[in-house]
Design a protein around this motif. Structure first.
Motif, PDB file in Angstrom:
ATOM      1  N   ILE A   1       0.842  -1.197   0.000  1.00 54.16           N
ATOM      2  CA  ILE A   1       0.000   0.000   0.000  1.00 54.16           C
ATOM      3  C   ILE A   1       0.882   1.255   0.000  1.00 54.16           C
ATOM      4  CG2 ILE A   1      -1.539   1.336   1.482  1.00 54.16           C
ATOM      5  CD1 ILE A   1      -2.911  -1.327   2.241  1.00 54.16           C
ATOM      6  N   CYS A   2       1.893   1.266   0.871  1.00 55.45           N
ATOM      7  CA  CYS A   2       2.784   2.438   0.944  1.00 55.45           C
ATOM      8  C   CYS A   2       3.591   2.591  -0.345  1.00 55.45           C
ATOM      9  CB  CYS A   2       3.715   2.317   2.147  1.00 55.45           C
ATOM     10  SG  CYS A   2       2.841   2.474   3.716  1.00 55.45           S
ATOM     11  N   LEU A   3       4.088   1.467  -0.863  1.00 55.98           N
ATOM     12  CA  LEU A   3       4.877   1.519  -2.100  1.00 55.98           C
ATOM     13  C   LEU A   3       4.027   2.014  -3.268  1.00 55.98           C
ATOM     14  CD1 LEU A   3       7.460   0.926  -3.686  1.00 55.98           C
ATOM     15  CD2 LEU A   3       6.659  -1.445  -3.953  1.00 55.98           C
ATOM     16  N   PHE A   4       2.829   1.474  -3.400  1.00 53.85           N
ATOM     17  CA  PHE A   4       1.937   1.854  -4.498  1.00 53.85           C
ATOM     18  C   PHE A   4       1.696   3.366  -4.500  1.00 53.85           C
ATOM     19  CE2 PHE A   4      -2.540   2.712  -5.706  1.00 53.85           C
ATOM     20  CZ  PHE A   4      -2.506   2.333  -7.035  1.00 53.85           C
ATOM     21  N   ALA A   5       1.339   3.902  -3.338  1.00 57.99           N
ATOM     22  CA  ALA A   5       1.031   5.336  -3.245  1.00 57.99           C
ATOM     23  C   ALA A   5       2.260   6.182  -3.590  1.00 57.99           C
ATOM     24  CB  ALA A   5       0.520   5.668  -1.848  1.00 57.99           C
ATOM     25  N   GLN A   6       3.432   5.740  -3.127  1.00 60.29           N
ATOM     26  CA  GLN A   6       4.656   6.479  -3.415  1.00 60.29           C
ATOM     27  C   GLN A   6       4.968   6.467  -4.914  1.00 60.29           C
ATOM     28  OE1 GLN A   6       6.508   8.356  -1.371  1.00 60.29           O
ATOM     29  NE2 GLN A   6       7.645   8.964  -3.195  1.00 60.29           N
TER      30      GLN A   6
END
Ligand SMILES: N[C@@H](CCC(=O)N[C@@H](CS)C(=O)NCC(=O)O)C(=O)O
Length: 217
Positions: free
Chosen positions: A168-173
């Motif tokens: 989730i964090c990687l996708f948003a970044q």
């Protein structure tokens, strides 16, 4: 079923995180848009919701939850089906560590208020702000790529074959990176995992351009 209200801005990557988590959990919610470009998050009415003046904030169960990662962990505990963290302690520590690389070490340096401060106090123009963004993105995503490329725990996603908090964090970044012209060619593992996320409707539905406030460009 509890009523859920998400305070969000379409382009906010921390809001993307919570939108993905809600979608992975299959939870519907009311979307309340705050236009960061127009400083609506600094208004008295929003500061009464979140004194830090950050989106997202999530209202549910009579609570006002702030900070995207604690919000996601609350949702994960409240709705344990489709878990976003591994069942074992070591796995949870690993996934939280990957998520923290992005959420604690990368994102805060590139936040809107930081870029604005660079401009107002140090005269940094758009090109300099973008260079700053790319510098601090590489400072975390280079080691994140190194960690993931050699990890036996990586599968289709950061930890096995189910998406979770780190994805989730990687996708948003990665969505943010594209706005600032970040060259992702040195990160094949991150790109592969990002693609796996993009293929899921829960991630796709959380994209900035899918939100009702995407008109405020
Ligand atoms: N640590 C917070 C950070 C939230 C945050 O920085 N949100 C950004 C949007 S992505 C924001 O509201 N920025 C307003 C500003 O920088 O003035 C979280 O994870 O929720």
């Amino acid at each position: 079923m509890t009523t859920i209200r998400l305070h969000s801005y379409f382009r906010s990557s921390t809001s993307v995180r919570v939108r993905v988590a809600l979608a992975l959990k299959g939870l519907g919610y009311d979307y309340v848009a705050w236009n960061l470009r127009a400083d609506e998050h600094r208004s008295r009415s929003y500061l009464d919701i979140n004194a830090q003046g950050f989106v997202p904030a999530l209202e549910m169960d009579g609570l006002v939850l702030t900070q995207s990662l604690p919000i996601i962990e609350y949702l994960d505990e409240r709705f344990p089906e489709t878990p976003l963290l591994p069942a074992d302690s070591a796995g949870r520590a690993r996934v939280r560590s990957l998520a923290a690389m992005v959420a604690s070490d990368l994102h805060p340096l590139n936040n809107l208020r930081v870029l604005r401060h660079l401009e107002s106090q140090y005269g940094a123009d758009q090109a300099s702000q973008a260079a700053w963004f790319r510098h601090w993105t590489r400072a975390t995503l280079d080691p994140l790529e190194a960690v993931l490329a050699q990890s036996e725990h990586v599968g289709r996603f950061c930890h096995g074959d189910q998406p979770g908090l780190a994805d989730i964090c990687l996708f948003a970044q990665m969505l943010n990176n594209r706005r600032f012209g970040v060259d992702e060619s040195a990160w094949p593992t991150l790109a592969r995992i990002h693609k796996a996320c993009c293929d899921l409707s829960a991630f796709d539905s959380a994209r900035p351009e899918r939100q009702v406030d995407a008109v405020h460009r």
